[in-house]
Design an enzyme around this catalytic site. Structure first.
Site, PDB file in Angstrom:
ATOM      1  N   CYS A  70       0.816  -1.223   0.000  1.00  0.00           N
ATOM      2  CA  CYS A  70       0.000   0.000   0.000  1.00  0.00           C
ATOM      3  C   CYS A  70       0.845   1.267   0.000  1.00  0.00           C
ATOM      4  O   CYS A  70       0.351   2.331  -0.377  1.00  0.00           O
ATOM      5  CB  CYS A  70      -0.897   0.047   1.226  1.00  0.00           C
ATOM      6  N   ILE A  71       2.090   1.175   0.439  1.00  0.00           N
ATOM      7  CA  ILE A  71       2.893   2.403   0.578  1.00  0.00           C
ATOM      8  C   ILE A  71       3.913   2.553  -0.559  1.00  0.00           C
ATOM      9  O   ILE A  71       4.733   3.466  -0.520  1.00  0.00           O
ATOM     10  CB  ILE A  71       3.591   2.464   1.958  1.00  0.00           C
TER      11      ILE A  71
END
Ligand code: KQY
Length: 364
Positions: free
Chosen positions: A356-357
């Site tokens: 997600c990052i």
């Protein structure tokens, strides 16, 4: 000057390559907001540095930071990481960042999806999100690549592709009324095809139990190569994740990909439940409009949220007995890359994980 293209990638001969295709670099955003990250975001910053360090051993990495954090981030990150000012509301490059597309002549462009912080005013995770929604456009300018603005609310974590025409997603997220209520499932499929260049969409039902993104696919299942999908799993029939993973397993078992192949599924057992401790919840500022953190709540922990970089795979770990079996199973399935674990509890406490990052920029 970069152009805003008024057609779509498929019409122009572009498609989204798989994550395992060669990258020019990885993009990340720096965490700082104290209503999502505990203790002034210091533990999260340490965790992001570990992820950035691990990735930058395999490929170049750019960290986007808000102006007030430039010196802190520059000081904490290793010198090989490029740090650029890139205003944002929070640190989820997968979701607010671009989806890069390539064509057969080696050109790279990007898709700039509409971002509404995972649900806008109907269950979105913070307000406002205007800076996040500009991130992809700014990356286009920084990299000098042309851009498509897609007419769809979509986060990068809600899609995975195999690079050979197949896209994996979930109904829980893409058909959620807080994303694109004006479009039918068929219209959404058509936009996915137009903007990623795929010809087949495989729909799972729900994502991981308690995933605050409304079930992003990148936490439950991903392609390891064309025809092979890794799926988060539990053998505990009483765990709320069990019926979700069982349904996904059955759907994948019935699906054919764009090339007409049956999908093989590799089960990766989930970690034991990750529960927010009282001291962890206490460290997060309570702010109206931001998703609160409650002690005792279960976070959506999964090993599937790993990130593929050139020659590597960066795997979230939880100090859990399932960490090493997950790493070893993925290592065996991907013998041509090194699977590296990074401690990920602090990232998970913010609502996501390594995939997600991060956001890959493919080579042309
Ligand atoms: O992709 C993700 N898992 C991002 C979640 C955002 C959480 C904000 N609290």
């Amino acid at each position: 000057m970069t152009q805003l293209c008024n057609s779509n990638p498929r019409a122009d001969g572009f498609h989204m390559p798989s994550e395992w295709a060669a990258h020019t670099r990885t993009w990340m955003l720096w965490p700082e907001r104290t209503d999502n990250w505990r203790l002034g975001a210091k533990p999260a910053q340490k965790a992001y540095v570990a992820v950035a360090e691990a990735i930058s051993r395999f490929e170049p990495l750019t960290m986007g930071v808000n102006q007030g954090q430039f010196q802190n981030a520059r000081g904490l990150l290793p010198p090989q990481v490029r740090v650029v000012e890139l205003s944002n509301n929070d640190a989820w490059m997968r979701d607010c960042g671009p989806t890069f597309v390539v064509n057969g002549s080696g050109e790279v462009r990007l898709v700039d999806w509409v971002f509404n912080a995972w649900g806008g005013l109907k269950g979105g995770l913070y307000f406002p999100w205007d800076l996040d929604d500009l991130v992809a456009r700014k990356v286009a300018d920084l990299e000098g690549v042309d851009r498509y603005r897609a007419p769809l609310v979509l986060e990068g974590g809600s899609i995975h592709v195999d690079g050979e025409g197949t896209l994996l997603t979930t109904e829980e997220c893409l058909l959620n009324e807080n994303r694109n209520p004006e479009f039918t499932k068929e219209e959404i499929e058509q936009y996915l095809m137009d903007y990623t260049g795929v010809s087949k969409v495989v729909w799972l039902g729900a994502g991981v139990y308690n995933d605050e993104t409304n079930g992003h696919v990148d936490n439950i299942a991903c392609f390891l190569r064309p025809g092979l999908v890794a799926l988060t799993w539990t053998d505990d029939h009483n765990d709320p994740q069990y019926p979700i993973s069982k349904d996904a397993f059955e759907r994948l078992g019935k699906a054919l990909d764009a090339k007409g192949r049956r999908l093989e599924v590799l089960k990766i057992h989930q970690p034991d439940p990750v529960i927010i401790a009282a001291e962890e919840a206490d460290g997060v500022d309570a702010v109206d409009g931001t998703q609160p953190r409650q002690p005792g709540a279960r976070m959506a922990a999964s090993y599937i949220n790993f990130y593929l970089c050139n020659g590597g795979a960066i795997l979230p770990t939880f100090n859990d007995p399932h960490d090493e079996p997950a790493r070893a199973t993925l290592q065996k399935a991907m013998p041509d890359r090194k699977v590296v674990g990074v401690p990920a509890r602090e990232i998970l406490l913010g609502g996501g994980n390594v995939h997600c990052i991060t956001q890959q920029q493919p080579k042309g």
